[in-house]
Design a protein around this motif. Structure first.
Motif, PDB file in Angstrom:
ATOM      1  N   HIS A 286       0.809  -1.212   0.000  1.00 20.04           N
ATOM      2  CA  HIS A 286       0.000   0.000   0.000  1.00 20.04           C
ATOM      3  C   HIS A 286       0.848   1.269   0.000  1.00 20.04           C
ATOM      4  N   ARG A 287       2.032   1.216   0.596  1.00 21.75           N
ATOM      5  CA  ARG A 287       2.917   2.378   0.511  1.00 21.75           C
ATOM      6  C   ARG A 287       3.278   2.682  -0.948  1.00 21.75           C
ATOM      7  N   PHE A 288       3.553   1.656  -1.705  1.00 22.80           N
ATOM      8  CA  PHE A 288       3.883   1.858  -3.119  1.00 22.80           C
ATOM      9  C   PHE A 288       2.689   2.439  -3.871  1.00 22.80           C
ATOM     10  N   ARG A 289       1.512   1.887  -3.635  1.00 20.77           N
ATOM     11  CA  ARG A 289       0.310   2.365  -4.337  1.00 20.77           C
ATOM     12  C   ARG A 289      -0.024   3.801  -3.944  1.00 20.77           C
ATOM     13  N   VAL A 290       0.101   4.117  -2.659  1.00 16.89           N
ATOM     14  CA  VAL A 290      -0.173   5.483  -2.210  1.00 16.89           C
ATOM     15  C   VAL A 290       0.824   6.458  -2.821  1.00 16.89           C
ATOM     16  N   LEU A 291       2.095   6.076  -2.841  1.00 16.47           N
ATOM     17  CA  LEU A 291       3.121   6.968  -3.403  1.00 16.47           C
ATOM     18  C   LEU A 291       2.877   7.214  -4.891  1.00 16.47           C
TER      19      LEU A 291
ATOM     20  N   GLY B 203      15.808  15.987  -1.187  1.00 17.79           N
ATOM     21  CA  GLY B 203      15.439  15.035  -0.147  1.00 17.79           C
ATOM     22  C   GLY B 203      16.613  14.179   0.286  1.00 17.79           C
ATOM     23  N   TYR B 204      17.416  13.722  -0.684  1.00 21.80           N
ATOM     24  CA  TYR B 204      18.554  12.854  -0.367  1.00 21.80           C
ATOM     25  C   TYR B 204      19.624  13.616   0.403  1.00 21.80           C
ATOM     26  N   LEU B 205      19.990  14.816  -0.089  1.00 21.82           N
ATOM     27  CA  LEU B 205      21.054  15.579   0.564  1.00 21.82           C
ATOM     28  C   LEU B 205      20.654  16.005   1.967  1.00 21.82           C
ATOM     29  N   SER B 206      19.431  16.494   2.123  1.00 22.08           N
ATOM     30  CA  SER B 206      19.036  16.987   3.435  1.00 22.08           C
ATOM     31  C   SER B 206      18.900  15.849   4.441  1.00 22.08           C
ATOM     32  N   ASP B 207      18.488  14.666   3.981  1.00 20.10           N
ATOM     33  CA  ASP B 207      18.343  13.527   4.890  1.00 20.10           C
ATOM     34  C   ASP B 207      19.687  12.889   5.245  1.00 20.10           C
ATOM     35  N   THR B 208      20.591  12.803   4.265  1.00 22.97           N
ATOM     36  CA  THR B 208      21.831  12.046   4.465  1.00 22.97           C
ATOM     37  C   THR B 208      23.021  12.947   4.772  1.00 22.97           C
ATOM     38  N   LEU B 209      23.318  13.877   3.879  1.00 24.87           N
ATOM     39  CA  LEU B 209      24.501  14.723   4.065  1.00 24.87           C
ATOM     40  C   LEU B 209      24.358  15.648   5.267  1.00 24.87           C
ATOM     41  N   PHE B 210      23.138  16.175   5.494  1.00 21.89           N
ATOM     42  CA  PHE B 210      22.929  17.138   6.575  1.00 21.89           C
ATOM     43  C   PHE B 210      22.058  16.586   7.705  1.00 21.89           C
ATOM     44  N   ALA B 211      21.871  15.268   7.760  1.00 17.88           N
ATOM     45  CA  ALA B 211      21.161  14.610   8.875  1.00 17.88           C
ATOM     46  C   ALA B 211      19.788  15.224   9.120  1.00 17.88           C
ATOM     47  N   ALA B 212      19.017  15.385   8.052  1.00 21.68           N
ATOM     48  CA  ALA B 212      17.648  15.913   8.089  1.00 21.68           C
ATOM     49  C   ALA B 212      17.582  17.391   8.452  1.00 21.68           C
ATOM     50  N   ARG B 213      18.700  18.096   8.379  1.00 19.46           N
ATOM     51  CA  ARG B 213      18.687  19.553   8.562  1.00 19.46           C
ATOM     52  C   ARG B 213      18.413  20.196   7.208  1.00 19.46           C
TER      53      ARG B 213
ATOM     54  N   SER C 166      -1.050  11.890   3.539  1.00 17.32           N
ATOM     55  CA  SER C 166      -0.699  10.523   3.156  1.00 17.32           C
ATOM     56  C   SER C 166       0.754  10.207   3.494  1.00 17.32           C
ATOM     57  N   LEU C 167       1.653  11.158   3.223  1.00 14.44           N
ATOM     58  CA  LEU C 167       3.071  10.941   3.519  1.00 14.44           C
ATOM     59  C   LEU C 167       3.317  10.769   5.011  1.00 14.44           C
ATOM     60  N   THR C 168       2.676  11.600   5.835  1.00 20.51           N
ATOM     61  CA  THR C 168       2.893  11.486   7.278  1.00 20.51           C
ATOM     62  C   THR C 168       2.206  10.250   7.861  1.00 20.51           C
ATOM     63  N   SER C 169       1.207   9.742   7.166  1.00 17.43           N
ATOM     64  CA  SER C 169       0.507   8.536   7.638  1.00 17.43           C
ATOM     65  C   SER C 169       1.243   7.259   7.260  1.00 17.43           C
ATOM     66  N   TRP C 170       1.914   7.265   6.093  1.00 18.81           N
ATOM     67  CA  TRP C 170       2.487   6.029   5.555  1.00 18.81           C
ATOM     68  C   TRP C 170       4.014   5.979   5.603  1.00 18.81           C
ATOM     69  N   PHE C 171       4.682   7.105   5.915  1.00 16.73           N
ATOM     70  CA  PHE C 171       6.144   7.137   5.920  1.00 16.73           C
ATOM     71  C   PHE C 171       6.630   7.805   7.196  1.00 16.73           C
ATOM     72  N   SER C 172       7.665   7.235   7.814  1.00 22.87           N
ATOM     73  CA  SER C 172       8.097   7.674   9.140  1.00 22.87           C
ATOM     74  C   SER C 172       9.040   8.874   9.063  1.00 22.87           C
ATOM     75  N   ASN C 173       9.389   9.394  10.233  1.00 20.71           N
ATOM     76  CA  ASN C 173      10.163  10.633  10.324  1.00 20.71           C
ATOM     77  C   ASN C 173      11.476  10.585   9.552  1.00 20.71           C
TER      78      ASN C 173
ATOM     79  N   ARG D 140      13.124  11.775   1.943  1.00 17.80           N
ATOM     80  CA  ARG D 140      13.313  11.125   0.638  1.00 17.80           C
ATOM     81  C   ARG D 140      11.989  10.922  -0.088  1.00 17.80           C
ATOM     82  N   TYR D 141      10.988  10.441   0.632  1.00 16.58           N
ATOM     83  CA  TYR D 141       9.702  10.205  -0.025  1.00 16.58           C
ATOM     84  C   TYR D 141       8.977  11.509  -0.332  1.00 16.58           C
ATOM     85  N   TYR D 142       9.186  12.502   0.517  1.00 19.32           N
ATOM     86  CA  TYR D 142       8.632  13.826   0.205  1.00 19.32           C
ATOM     87  C   TYR D 142       9.275  14.358  -1.070  1.00 19.32           C
TER      88      TYR D 142
END
Length: 446
Positions: free
Chosen positions: A30-35, A306-316, A145-152, A157-159
């Protein structure tokens, strides 16, 4: 009326599913279908928002509307969208997202079909304002939908993936819809998106699901064991939480920063084709092709942000915001003041598209979702949306007036001076960058 409201209400919590493997399989499916539904559905819905952008020159040339008239029509959508996004953001926190989103897309489609028949200014203003209201169903539906199906820790990345929707929608409008306009005339610029969005609404209804609990699944934070955010106590009412976002100073700064970057975003989206046609001498097909390059590059921008802010800057988000703002400003300067050749113009739109769409991903919603309580993500998105689209709406009025003031008719030909409008657009992006930089120390809500 009660039956109608009941149809939009959140579904009841189902009997809990047992078995870790069964829960995992259902979540993955369902995560795939929702996305897919929120990304492709929102992308296709975008064509019903931007249709006016590709028909401005034929409407002006045929004497149906002036630039200032078109600014009035365009601003009607954004003013309505701004407040619609706020109200619909509050409603989305309480709604069955599957039905809510699909209804908004189909309603917008029908209004676009009506626009194809209108040549009366105030009829077009009213229709386009109504379109803005129903377009305001889309973003809150995606965020909830994103906050319901994907965690913090995975949401950035999914956003980012979801945020590619507006880039895809812009690309479809500037290229596919523009081809139909060149072939069949300006009315096709409304009718073709209308048909597309009826089909999109049906697809959304087929693919979407409401919240995980309506399927008997645990909350995503429990499934992912990701409890970074400390939510409000269970006894706190959701409506109280929704209004609590007004007490967060960073939300207000973020809202104004988003508003100013949306000035530039929709200045280029709304007037870019006209600028390329009149200042650069491009035909509709060539102008649309250049414009489509920005959104296509923007897909990479959303994913990269999404990738840089989550990984390189630790979600900053703030350091990433600065990088993308510099890229966006450089692209703008090259579009208007760089060497006047196709290669440089293409590079300019790519830089602008990457930078702008990264900023829209963050300032337009992700950053707000990070620093607001997760139970009221739709309200936070709606609040930011009010400012964002008030900025876009005022831009339409101001840009239309500036462009018309700089327009002259010489020997039967229209000559435009875009200089004042360009200064307004670039200045707005610079202000946005400075405001976003003041939030450097703001982090994820703990």
């Amino acid at each position: 009326m009660k039956s109608l409201l009941a149809a939009f209400a959140v579904g009841p919590t189902a009997v809990p599913v047992t078995g870790a493997s069964r829960i995992d399989a259902l979540y993955r499916r369902h995560r795939f279908r929702v996305l897919v539904a929120i990304t492709l559905g929102y992308a296709l819905a975008y064509t019903c928002r931007l249709a006016l952008s590709v028909v401005k020159k034929p409407l002006i040339d045929e004497g149906i509307f002036s630039p200032q008239d078109l600014g009035l029509i365009g601003s009607a959508l954004f003013y309505s969208y701004a407040f619609g996004k706020l109200v619909n953001g509050f409603l989305a926190d309480h709604a069955n997202i599957k039905i809510f989103f699909a209804t908004g897309v189909v309603a917008s489609a029908l209004i676009n079909i009506g626009m194809g028949f209108s040549t009366i200014l105030w009829v077009s203003v009213a229709l386009w304002a109504l379109n803005g209201w129903f377009q305001g169903f889309g973003a809150p539906s995606g965020v909830v939908s994103l906050t319901s199906w994907f965690s913090n820790r995975e949401r950035g990345r999914y956003y980012g993936i979801w945020s590619t929707a507006h880039s895809m929608g812009e690309g479809l409008t500037y290229y596919v819809v523009a081809l139909f306009v060149a072939w069949l005339g300006w009315r096709a610029g409304f009718w073709v998106p209308g048909i597309i969005c009826i089909l999109a609404g049906l697809g959304i209804y087929a693919l979407m699901q409401d919240r995980p609990q309506t399927l008997g699944l645990p909350a995503v934070a429990d499934w992912k064991n990701d409890h970074l955010a400390q939510l409000a106590p269970p006894e706190t009412r959701v409506l109280t939480l929704q209004f609590s976002i007004l007490r967060i100073p960073a939300i207000w700064v973020l809202a104004v920063s988003s508003a100013t970057v949306y000035v530039t975003r929709y200045a280029i989206a709304s007037w870019g084709i006209l600028y390329l046609q009149e200042d650069r001498g491009s035909g509709l097909a060539d102008a649309s092709l250049f414009m489509a390059g920005g959104p296509l590059a923007g897909i990479a921008g959303c994913l990269l942000y999404g990738y840089l802010s989550d990984t390189l800057f630790a979600a900053r988000r703030p350091p990433t915001n600065l990088l993308f703002a510099l890229a966006e400003l450089l692209g703008l300067v090259l579009i208007f003041f760089g060497p006047r050749n196709s290669a440089m113009l293409t590079l300019a739109f790519v830089l602008f598209g990457v930078g702008l769409n990264g900023l829209v991903t963050s300032l337009g919603g992700l950053f707000a979702v990070d620093i607001a309580p997760k139970k009221v993500a739709g309200a936070a998105m709606g609040f930011i949306g009010v400012f964002s689209y008030l900025g876009a709406a005022m831009q339409e009025n101001i840009s239309g007036a500036l462009i018309e003031a700089g327009m002259q008719v010489v020997d039967g030909a229209r000559i435009y001076d875009f200089g004042p409008a360009i200064a307004f657009w670039i200045g707005s992006s610079a202000v946005s960058m400075v405001l976003a930089a003041t939030l450097w120390r703001v982090r994820l809500r703990e």
